[in-house]
Design a protein around this motif. Structure first.
Motif, PDB file in Angstrom:
ATOM      1  N   ASN A 310       0.870  -1.170   0.000  1.00  0.00           N
ATOM      2  CA  ASN A 310       0.000   0.000   0.000  1.00  0.00           C
ATOM      3  C   ASN A 310       0.904   1.216   0.000  1.00  0.00           C
ATOM      4  O   ASN A 310       1.721   1.392   0.917  1.00  0.00           O
ATOM      5  N   TYR A 362      -3.604   1.764  -3.655  1.00  0.00           N
ATOM      6  CA  TYR A 362      -4.284   1.116  -2.531  1.00  0.00           C
ATOM      7  C   TYR A 362      -3.715  -0.271  -2.243  1.00  0.00           C
ATOM      8  O   TYR A 362      -3.657  -0.699  -1.080  1.00  0.00           O
ATOM      9  N   THR A 363      -3.283  -0.982  -3.265  1.00  0.00           N
ATOM     10  CA  THR A 363      -2.767  -2.337  -3.062  1.00  0.00           C
ATOM     11  C   THR A 363      -1.344  -2.526  -3.573  1.00  0.00           C
ATOM     12  O   THR A 363      -0.848  -3.652  -3.595  1.00  0.00           O
TER      13      THR A 363
END
Length: 423
Positions: A310, A362-363
């Motif tokens: 992240n 986000y990932t």
């Protein structure tokens, strides 16, 4: 791919960009067909960065740069990283990573001279990453077992160079999106676009990378939406895309769900393949005030031996709240500039790259250090830059003006003042 004249941009700039791409490929990943020592890979990647900086400096010896809020914010992020790393909480490797980031940012400063709002760097970006995907395809052809190992659940990896499925998915998604936009803007022909898009789609599907797929779809939707009111081709493309998506959702719902879940349990899927557990542990860890604001220094984007995956939490861990604020400022500034630009193909490509990086953050980690994501954003900056002003022609001497101006009396030059003719 259809070529356009690249006014004022040396061909060696493409070499510099290729070296930056090589540097950001990384040294950790799957096992390759021919085992490559990690020290050798690091030597190649770091050597490519030094070569990129040296070549950029040779191309721009007078250090002519263009004002850039993006690179200025990266410079501030570098300063924050150095302040956090001098305490050596992350070891001497943190200072080495700061040195790497300084060369990376310096090279971008040198290249900013050629950021003129054109598509030159888009084409460099597509070519370089398509070459990387070519090595992945070659590894798949030579050894399918090594390219799709059980260790990664049968997902495609780099068998010639150690690349992970998320990396391959990212590269494929980015060049698919950019090539589709070039085709939409009639800057390339269908055959050339198909040569890039079709094999890249196959490789993206084999990686089973959900982040890259969602980033591609949402990024293209936003980019094409920015052209919706001014381009009939964009409206047709959008209509066909919606129709195809509806058909796929109805006719292939089960297959799509199976591909999307990748055989994971509901618990594993809801925790984002275990990422949420690492995030909770990172946020719960005690920190001093200095660590809260400046972080612990540049590291390998892991916590407790597990990848953070992240960008925001990785930056918070390594560069603190100040680093998070600078990264957020980068995306806000670039997004604001893109929205203020009039509709154009360049603006659409920039919106695609900015939105893709924001979605993937986000990932995936990478917005706080030298990475492909910073190169994607640099291409967006080159697209949003104002065209460089054309140099004004030098004023001719007064006597030349008098002799060449129509209607002006011609002066007779004395014989003794005339230059002898050379036979």
């Amino acid at each position: 791919m259809h070529e356009e004249p690249e006014h004022g941009t040396p061909r060696a700039v493409a070499v510099v960009w290729g070296l930056l791409v090589l540097n950001t490929l990384g040294s950790a990943g799957a096992k390759t067909i021919v085992p490559l020592p990690r020290s050798l890979i690091q030597l190649v990647t770091m050597g490519s960065l030094v070569a990129a900086f040296a070549l950029a400096l040779a191309l721009n010896p007078r250090l002519r740069i263009r004002p850039s809020a993006y690179v200025s914010l990266l410079t501030l992020l570098l300063v924050t990283s150095v302040i956090a790393s001098v305490n050596l909480e992350s070891g001497f490797g943190a200072l080495f990573r700061c040195f790497r980031l300084s060369l990376f940012v310096s090279t971008l400063w040198l290249l900013s001279r050629w950021w003129d709002g054109g598509l030159t760097f888009v084409r460099h970006h597509i070519r370089m990453y398509f070459a990387v995907l070519g090595s992945v395809a070659a590894g798949l052809a030579v050894s399918p077992g090594a390219a799709m190992p059980d260790l990664y659940g049968g997902r495609l990896v780099g068998a010639l160079w150690p690349l992970t499925p998320p990396q391959i998915g990212q590269y494929a998604a980015v060049i698919i999106g950019l090539t589709a936009l070039l085709l939409l803007g009639r800057r390339t022909d269908r055959r050339s676009a198909a040569v890039i898009i079709v094999p890249s789609l196959v490789l993206l599907a084999l990686t089973h990378t959900r982040t890259a797929t969602l980033g591609l779809l949402l990024g293209l939707a936003l980019a094409i939406g920015s052209l919706f009111l001014t381009s009939a081709a964009a409206r047709r493309f959008f209509g066909w895309a919606v129709l195809c998506a509806a058909v796929a959702a109805v006719g292939f719902a089960s297959a799509l769900q199976t591909w999307f879940l990748r055989g994971q349990s509901q618990e594993n899927f809801s925790s984002l393949t275990g990422r949420a557990k690492v995030w909770d542990a990172l946020l719960a860890a005690p920190r001093t005030t200095a660590q809260e604001w400046f972080g612990v220094g540049l590291g390998d984007k892991s916590f407790g031996g597990l990848p953070i995956d992240n960008s925001w939490l990785a930056v918070y861990n390594e560069q603190g709240l100040i680093g998070v604020g600078l990264v957020a400022a980068v995306l806000v500034v670039l997004g604001g500039v893109a929205l203020l630009r009039p509709p154009s193909l360049q603006r659409a490509c920039a919106i695609f790259l900015i939105s893709y990086c924001a979605i993937a953050s986000y990932t995936e980690a990478g917005l706080g250090d030298a990475s492909p994501y910073l190169l994607h954003l640099a291409v967006a900056v080159s697209l949003l830059a104002a065209p460089a002003p054309a140099p004004e022609p030098a004023a001719p001497p007064a006597h030349a003006t008098a002799l060449t101006t129509p209607g002006a009396p011609r002066r007779r030059v004395p014989r003794w003042a005339r230059r002898p003719e050379v036979s």
